[in-house]
Design a protein around this motif. Structure first.
Motif, PDB file in Angstrom:
ATOM      1  N   UNK A  47       0.817  -1.220   0.000  1.00 48.30           N
ATOM      2  CA  UNK A  47       0.000   0.000   0.000  1.00 48.30           C
ATOM      3  C   UNK A  47       0.847   1.266   0.000  1.00 48.30           C
ATOM      4  N   UNK A  48       2.109   1.163   0.379  1.00 43.00           N
ATOM      5  CA  UNK A  48       3.008   2.323   0.314  1.00 43.00           C
ATOM      6  C   UNK A  48       3.748   2.414  -1.010  1.00 43.00           C
ATOM      7  N   UNK A  49       3.883   1.295  -1.689  1.00 40.27           N
ATOM      8  CA  UNK A  49       4.649   1.269  -2.936  1.00 40.27           C
ATOM      9  C   UNK A  49       3.759   1.428  -4.163  1.00 40.27           C
ATOM     10  N   UNK A  50       2.584   0.792  -4.152  1.00 39.67           N
ATOM     11  CA  UNK A  50       1.741   0.758  -5.339  1.00 39.67           C
ATOM     12  C   UNK A  50       0.646   1.815  -5.310  1.00 39.67           C
ATOM     13  N   UNK A  51       0.246   2.230  -6.502  1.00 40.07           N
ATOM     14  CA  UNK A  51      -0.951   3.059  -6.638  1.00 40.07           C
ATOM     15  C   UNK A  51      -2.177   2.184  -6.430  1.00 40.07           C
ATOM     16  N   UNK A  52      -3.335   2.804  -6.246  1.00 34.64           N
ATOM     17  CA  UNK A  52      -4.568   2.033  -6.090  1.00 34.64           C
ATOM     18  C   UNK A  52      -4.845   1.174  -7.317  1.00 34.64           C
ATOM     19  N   UNK A  53      -4.508   1.694  -8.487  1.00 33.08           N
ATOM     20  CA  UNK A  53      -4.738   0.920  -9.716  1.00 33.08           C
ATOM     21  C   UNK A  53      -3.873  -0.335  -9.743  1.00 33.08           C
ATOM     22  N   UNK A  54      -2.573  -0.173  -9.436  1.00 33.05           N
ATOM     23  CA  UNK A  54      -1.677  -1.328  -9.448  1.00 33.05           C
ATOM     24  C   UNK A  54      -2.068  -2.351  -8.377  1.00 33.05           C
ATOM     25  N   UNK A  55      -2.441  -1.851  -7.195  1.00 33.19           N
ATOM     26  CA  UNK A  55      -2.834  -2.781  -6.137  1.00 33.19           C
ATOM     27  C   UNK A  55      -4.151  -3.469  -6.487  1.00 33.19           C
ATOM     28  N   UNK A  56      -5.005  -2.761  -7.231  1.00 33.26           N
ATOM     29  CA  UNK A  56      -6.233  -3.383  -7.715  1.00 33.26           C
ATOM     30  C   UNK A  56      -5.945  -4.531  -8.665  1.00 33.26           C
ATOM     31  N   UNK A  57      -4.951  -4.346  -9.544  1.00 33.81           N
ATOM     32  CA  UNK A  57      -4.549  -5.412 -10.465  1.00 33.81           C
ATOM     33  C   UNK A  57      -4.009  -6.608  -9.689  1.00 33.81           C
ATOM     34  N   UNK A  58      -3.161  -6.335  -8.694  1.00 32.36           N
ATOM     35  CA  UNK A  58      -2.617  -7.411  -7.863  1.00 32.36           C
ATOM     36  C   UNK A  58      -3.737  -8.164  -7.153  1.00 32.36           C
ATOM     37  N   UNK A  59      -4.735  -7.429  -6.673  1.00 27.97           N
ATOM     38  CA  UNK A  59      -5.874  -8.046  -5.989  1.00 27.97           C
ATOM     39  C   UNK A  59      -6.615  -8.997  -6.917  1.00 27.97           C
ATOM     40  N   UNK A  60      -6.823  -8.566  -8.170  1.00 25.74           N
ATOM     41  CA  UNK A  60      -7.517  -9.424  -9.130  1.00 25.74           C
ATOM     42  C   UNK A  60      -6.673 -10.642  -9.497  1.00 25.74           C
ATOM     43  N   UNK A  61      -5.353 -10.459  -9.551  1.00 25.18           N
ATOM     44  CA  UNK A  61      -4.463 -11.584  -9.841  1.00 25.18           C
ATOM     45  C   UNK A  61      -4.571 -12.650  -8.748  1.00 25.18           C
ATOM     46  N   UNK A  62      -4.522 -12.204  -7.484  1.00 28.09           N
ATOM     47  CA  UNK A  62      -4.628 -13.166  -6.377  1.00 28.09           C
ATOM     48  C   UNK A  62      -6.012 -13.817  -6.330  1.00 28.09           C
ATOM     49  N   UNK A  63      -7.031 -13.061  -6.689  1.00 24.35           N
ATOM     50  CA  UNK A  63      -8.380 -13.623  -6.764  1.00 24.35           C
ATOM     51  C   UNK A  63      -8.431 -14.726  -7.820  1.00 24.35           C
ATOM     52  N   UNK A  64      -7.831 -14.439  -8.973  1.00 23.68           N
ATOM     53  CA  UNK A  64      -7.784 -15.418 -10.064  1.00 23.68           C
ATOM     54  C   UNK A  64      -6.991 -16.657  -9.656  1.00 23.68           C
ATOM     55  N   UNK A  65      -5.855 -16.459  -8.969  1.00 25.59           N
ATOM     56  CA  UNK A  65      -5.039 -17.585  -8.516  1.00 25.59           C
ATOM     57  C   UNK A  65      -5.824 -18.488  -7.564  1.00 25.59           C
ATOM     58  N   UNK A  66      -6.566 -17.870  -6.638  1.00 29.34           N
ATOM     59  CA  UNK A  66      -7.359 -18.656  -5.695  1.00 29.34           C
ATOM     60  C   UNK A  66      -8.423 -19.476  -6.393  1.00 29.34           C
ATOM     61  N   UNK A  67      -9.092 -18.863  -7.358  1.00 23.05           N
ATOM     62  CA  UNK A  67     -10.159 -19.560  -8.069  1.00 23.05           C
ATOM     63  C   UNK A  67      -9.596 -20.689  -8.937  1.00 23.05           C
ATOM     64  N   UNK A  68      -8.501 -20.408  -9.663  1.00 27.48           N
ATOM     65  CA  UNK A  68      -7.952 -21.405 -10.571  1.00 27.48           C
ATOM     66  C   UNK A  68      -7.263 -22.543  -9.826  1.00 27.48           C
ATOM     67  N   UNK A  69      -6.800 -22.294  -8.610  1.00 27.55           N
ATOM     68  CA  UNK A  69      -6.250 -23.380  -7.800  1.00 27.55           C
ATOM     69  C   UNK A  69      -7.303 -24.453  -7.557  1.00 27.55           C
ATOM     70  N   UNK A  70      -8.526 -24.013  -7.311  1.00 25.31           N
ATOM     71  CA  UNK A  70      -9.631 -24.955  -7.103  1.00 25.31           C
ATOM     72  C   UNK A  70      -9.947 -25.694  -8.404  1.00 25.31           C
ATOM     73  N   UNK A  71     -10.011 -24.957  -9.503  1.00 26.87           N
ATOM     74  CA  UNK A  71     -10.335 -25.562 -10.797  1.00 26.87           C
ATOM     75  C   UNK A  71      -9.290 -26.590 -11.208  1.00 26.87           C
ATOM     76  N   UNK A  72      -8.018 -26.219 -11.087  1.00 31.85           N
ATOM     77  CA  UNK A  72      -6.946 -27.083 -11.585  1.00 31.85           C
ATOM     78  C   UNK A  72      -6.649 -28.271 -10.671  1.00 31.85           C
ATOM     79  N   UNK A  73      -7.111 -28.208  -9.426  1.00 35.02           N
ATOM     80  CA  UNK A  73      -7.026 -29.396  -8.573  1.00 35.02           C
ATOM     81  C   UNK A  73      -8.194 -30.346  -8.843  1.00 35.02           C
TER      82      UNK A  73
END
Length: 266
Positions: A32-58
């Motif tokens: 939160x000190x390094x990234x802009x809200x936009x960049x942190x939003x992208x990171x948030x969506x990436x982690x959301x995608x990783x969590x969802x696809x972990x379930x799918x790929x298992x």
């Protein structure tokens, strides 16, 4: 297993679980000190995608392996691990190849950005994470909580260190976060690969065994998908209703309450 042994191992697994999942909590003030809200939003969506696809790929095979592995004898265990692992290797590699062709399109849809390399990096992380989870599950099934926790501690140290190096010093931004995760997953995967190599045999590949495992796994896949939709879809709903900056702000606030959730999950 005695109550005392159960309690001791449970505490060790809780500590390991909190340590691994707590990395994102520890990195929150840094991000939160390094990234802009936009960049942190992208990171948030990436982690959301990783969590969802972990379930799918298992697709439920992790839970299926744990169910059948524990009561099985040595030969049956080898057959169970082999069929689960080969199945996951085939599907994760197929997924990676697919993402190489559609990375740019997927990036725009899922991450609200024209950064196709994000999709490739997340796919690489998923390959390591999905296969690595089987290594760790075997340690749990064989009641080896100390080694399990040491691996989790290595995960934490590597992830924190590499995030600081790639993001703070090398100024690689969002890519730095993903590269640090990819390297961490890769390191732990190769360190723990001997666990699998000692327990698989190509000669034990069996369609009958695979079907038996899948029969138990598929209902869990459906349950996992709906569980992830309930848990993670709020980010994409916010993205649809507002913008990527709001997603970043929301996810930062969400992480503050993460620690208690980790304790409960552990």
């Amino acid at each position: 297993m005695s109550i005392k042994s159960l309690g001791r191992q449970s505490l060790i697994y809780i500590a390991g679980h909190i340590a691994t999942r707590g990395v994102t909590f520890l990195l929150l003030p840094f991000y939160t000190n390094v990234f802009s809200l936009e960049d942190y939003g992208i990171i948030s969506l990436v982690y959301t995608f990783l969590g969802f696809m972990n379930v799918i790929l298992h697709y439920g095979l992790d839970a299926s392996m744990l169910k059948y592995y524990v009561p099985a004898d040595v030969e049956d265990r080898k057959s169970i691990v082999t069929n689960v692992y080969i199945s996951l290797v085939v599907t994760t590699i197929s997924y990676f190849i697919l993402m190489m062709f559609f990375g740019e399109y997927v990036s725009r849809i899922l991450f609200s950005s024209d950064l196709p390399k994000l999709t490739i990096l997340t796919s690489g992380i998923l390959i390591f994470d999905v296969l690595l989870s089987i290594h760790v599950l075997i340690l749990r099934a064989e009641s080896r909580p100390v080694l399990f926790t040491l691996i989790n501690i290595l995960n934490v140290i590597s992830s924190l260190s590499l995030n600081i190096i790639f993001v703070a010093f090398l100024k690689m931004g969002v890519y730095g976060v993903l590269i640090s995760n990819l390297i961490t997953s890769g390191i732990i995967f190769f360190i723990t690969i001997p666990i699998i190599m000692k327990r698989i045999s190509i000669a034990t590949i069996s369609i009958h065994q695979w079907k038996k495992l899948m029969k138990f796994a598929l209902p869990l896949l459906l349950a996992g998908i709906f569980s992830m939709i309930m848990e993670l879809s709020d980010r994409y709903i916010l993205l649809y209703l507002t913008n990527i900056e709001t997603v970043g702000l929301y996810n930062a606030g969400y992480k503050i309450g993460l620690f208690l959730v980790l304790v409960i999950m552990g």
